[in-house]
Each structure stands twice: as C-alpha cells, then as structure tokens.
Scaffold this active site. Sequence first.
Site, PDB file in Angstrom:
ATOM      1  N   ASP A  27      -2.862  -5.577   5.077  1.00 50.36           N
ATOM      2  CA  ASP A  27      -4.082  -5.011   4.475  1.00 50.36           C
ATOM      3  C   ASP A  27      -4.831  -5.939   3.523  1.00 50.36           C
ATOM      4  OD1 ASP A  27      -3.081  -2.886   5.860  1.00 50.36           O
ATOM      5  OD2 ASP A  27      -2.823  -1.556   4.142  1.00 50.36           O
ATOM      6  N   GLU A  75      -5.691  -1.143   6.896  1.00 49.67           N
ATOM      7  CA  GLU A  75      -5.731   0.306   6.677  1.00 49.67           C
ATOM      8  C   GLU A  75      -7.157   0.783   6.900  1.00 49.67           C
ATOM      9  OE1 GLU A  75      -4.348   1.707   2.848  1.00 49.67           O
ATOM     10  OE2 GLU A  75      -5.030   3.756   3.257  1.00 49.67           O
ATOM     11  N   LYS A 132      -4.093   0.767  11.086  1.00 55.56           N
ATOM     12  CA  LYS A 132      -3.193   1.855  10.709  1.00 55.56           C
ATOM     13  C   LYS A 132      -3.928   2.884   9.856  1.00 55.56           C
ATOM     14  CE  LYS A 132      -1.195  -0.671   6.737  1.00 55.56           C
ATOM     15  NZ  LYS A 132      -1.477   0.248   5.657  1.00 55.56           N
ATOM     16  N   LYS A 135      -0.426   4.515   4.936  1.00 53.36           N
ATOM     17  CA  LYS A 135       0.011   3.442   4.046  1.00 53.36           C
ATOM     18  C   LYS A 135       1.067   2.594   4.748  1.00 53.36           C
ATOM     19  CE  LYS A 135      -2.679   5.067   0.846  1.00 53.36           C
ATOM     20  NZ  LYS A 135      -4.046   4.498   0.815  1.00 53.36           N
ATOM     21  N   VAL A 160      -0.992  -6.418   0.403  1.00 55.94           N
ATOM     22  CA  VAL A 160      -1.277  -5.500  -0.707  1.00 55.94           C
ATOM     23  C   VAL A 160      -1.169  -4.045  -0.266  1.00 55.94           C
ATOM     24  CG1 VAL A 160      -2.791  -7.155  -1.853  1.00 55.94           C
ATOM     25  CG2 VAL A 160      -3.794  -5.548  -0.227  1.00 55.94           C
ATOM     26  N   THR A 161      -0.903  -3.178  -1.241  1.00 51.59           N
ATOM     27  CA  THR A 161      -0.436  -3.462  -2.574  1.00 51.59           C
ATOM     28  C   THR A 161       1.087  -3.302  -2.627  1.00 51.59           C
ATOM     29  OG1 THR A 161      -0.693  -1.173  -3.379  1.00 51.59           O
ATOM     30  CG2 THR A 161      -2.582  -2.663  -3.645  1.00 51.59           C
ATOM     31  N   CYS A 165       1.194   0.101   0.139  1.00 55.58           N
ATOM     32  CA  CYS A 165       1.366  -0.180   1.571  1.00 55.58           C
ATOM     33  C   CYS A 165       2.522  -1.128   1.856  1.00 55.58           C
ATOM     34  CB  CYS A 165       0.057  -0.685   2.164  1.00 55.58           C
ATOM     35  SG  CYS A 165      -1.188   0.620   2.211  1.00 55.58           S
ATOM     36  N   GLN A 205      20.566  -2.903  -6.043  1.00 50.91           N
ATOM     37  CA  GLN A 205      21.681  -2.250  -5.328  1.00 50.91           C
ATOM     38  C   GLN A 205      22.127  -3.067  -4.118  1.00 50.91           C
ATOM     39  OE1 GLN A 205      21.428   2.177  -5.183  1.00 50.91           O
ATOM     40  NE2 GLN A 205      19.266   1.852  -5.706  1.00 50.91           N
TER      41      GLN A 205
HETATM   42  N1  TIU Z   1      -2.992  -1.127   1.457  1.00 52.48           N
HETATM   43  C1  TIU Z   1      -2.761  -0.332   0.409  1.00 52.48           C
HETATM   44  O1  TIU Z   1      -1.889  -0.582  -0.418  1.00 52.48           O
HETATM   45  N2  TIU Z   1      -3.608   0.774   0.256  1.00 52.48           N
HETATM   46  C2  TIU Z   1      -3.890   1.355  -0.950  1.00 52.48           C
HETATM   47  O2  TIU Z   1      -4.633   2.322  -1.012  1.00 52.48           O
HETATM   48  N3  TIU Z   1      -3.314   0.796  -2.064  1.00 52.48           N
HETATM   49  C3  TIU Z   1      -3.513   1.136  -3.365  1.00 52.48           C
HETATM   50  O3  TIU Z   1      -2.808   0.602  -4.208  1.00 52.48           O
HETATM   51  N4  TIU Z   1      -4.479   1.969  -3.682  1.00 52.48           N
END
Ligand code: TIU
Length: 231
Positions: A27, A75, A132, A135, A160-161, A165, A205
Amino acid sequence: MSPSVTVAADPGPFPLPEARVALLVIDMQRDFLLPGGFGESLGNDVTRLQRIVAPLARLLGAARAAELLVVHTREGHLPDLSDCPPAKLRRGNPSQRIGDPGPYGRILVRGEFGHDIVDELAPLPGEPVIDKPGKGAFHATGLAELLDGHGITHLLVTGVTTEVCVHTTVREANDRGYECLVVADCVGSYFPEFHRVGLQMVSAQGGIFGWVADSTAVLSALLASPAPSPV
Ligand code: TIU
C-alpha cells in the site's frame, strides 16, 4: 541464492531459501503518503510515511537484482464502492471519506491517481499488483494462490502502515504458514509509538508472528547470495 543465507534478525536468523522468498510492498499509495490524501484526511502526519521511501527503493532494487518475486498491494475499492463494507465507508471525517473527491481523485478508488503507488516505487511491468478491499492483503484477493503458484514460503514484508495493513497482513500470512520478516525501516506508521510496539509485537515471544530486521541486514544477506545466473 544459497539456502544457507540468513538475515540477522530479531529473535534469530531468518533463512532466505532459494527461490522461495518474495518481497511484499504493501500500500505505498499516494493517498496514504501525499499531503491531502486519505491518510491526511484521517488527521495524520504523512511525512512519517515518506521517510521509508528511500530505504524501500534501495531494498526493491536489491530484490529485483536478486530476482526475487516482488508483489505490490494497493488498498482501494471499485468505483461503485460495492466492495466496501458500509462500516468502513462511515469512518473518518464527512466529505473526506472513501469514494469522496480529493486532490488526487476519489479517495481510495481504483483507477484514481491517489490510489496508485508513488512514483519512486512504481511496479515494473510484470510485477504483480494485488488490489485489496481490506487491510489484510489475503482477504478477498488472490495473493495466497499467487504466492503458492510461485512456491513462495518466506515473505519480506514492507509498506504502510506498520500497525494496520502491515500487521493485519503479517497475521494473515502467519496463520497461512508463511514465514514473515518485517523490514523495520521499510515499514512506517503515522504514530511512532504504534510503529515501535507493532514491531515488538511481531518478534516477541520467540517470534510469535515472525522476524524483524533493518533493511541493511536484508541487503547484506541478498549481497551474500550468489548472483542470479545469466539467461
Ligand atoms: N494500508 C493501510 O495501512 N491502511 C490504512 O488505512 N492505514 C492507516 O493507518 N490508516
């Protein structure tokens, strides 16, 4: 690539088995990284994501040189938003929600400028791009079939993030039996604390979800691998 090559990682060495490793770039879209996009509409500081572009571009170059499978994800949703659950549509500030007009086109809608990947990390022709709606990159996509078709068992996870995701995808991948290494300086979050703890949650862990290493360690391992044979 020799099967004996490993990446120095937390909680221990991460193997890079020949031909079974893919680089997953999650993403890296304008809507998340550029001012005025979806990420900023949620109240976030997008500069925190922009800092991973340079190390990720270096890692992408090394992965391509080593002839790893590179898979990009985005996304986003169909123009009629029929693949977006109403609960997801209602999130965020009114007038700056998924499907609303933004400076880069309709927010997180496939085919719009903002939905696409930033120029620095643009996919090469032939590199798969997985669209996709969720997330996680495995939910409602053909990612598992794509990876299995290439015999992939190990994933280098970037993008990200970190806590949204990337984490969702690593959890999905872990449950499906893939070994995941999250590349710490090639994942980013709008929230430094979530980023730090998100990485700790992966490798705690004894590696409950996977491994964590910096891109320098991954680059060293890739460089230690024999060069791909000429065609
Ligand atoms: N790709 C992804 O992480 N989508 C989000 O909406 N991330 C946020 O941190 N908002």
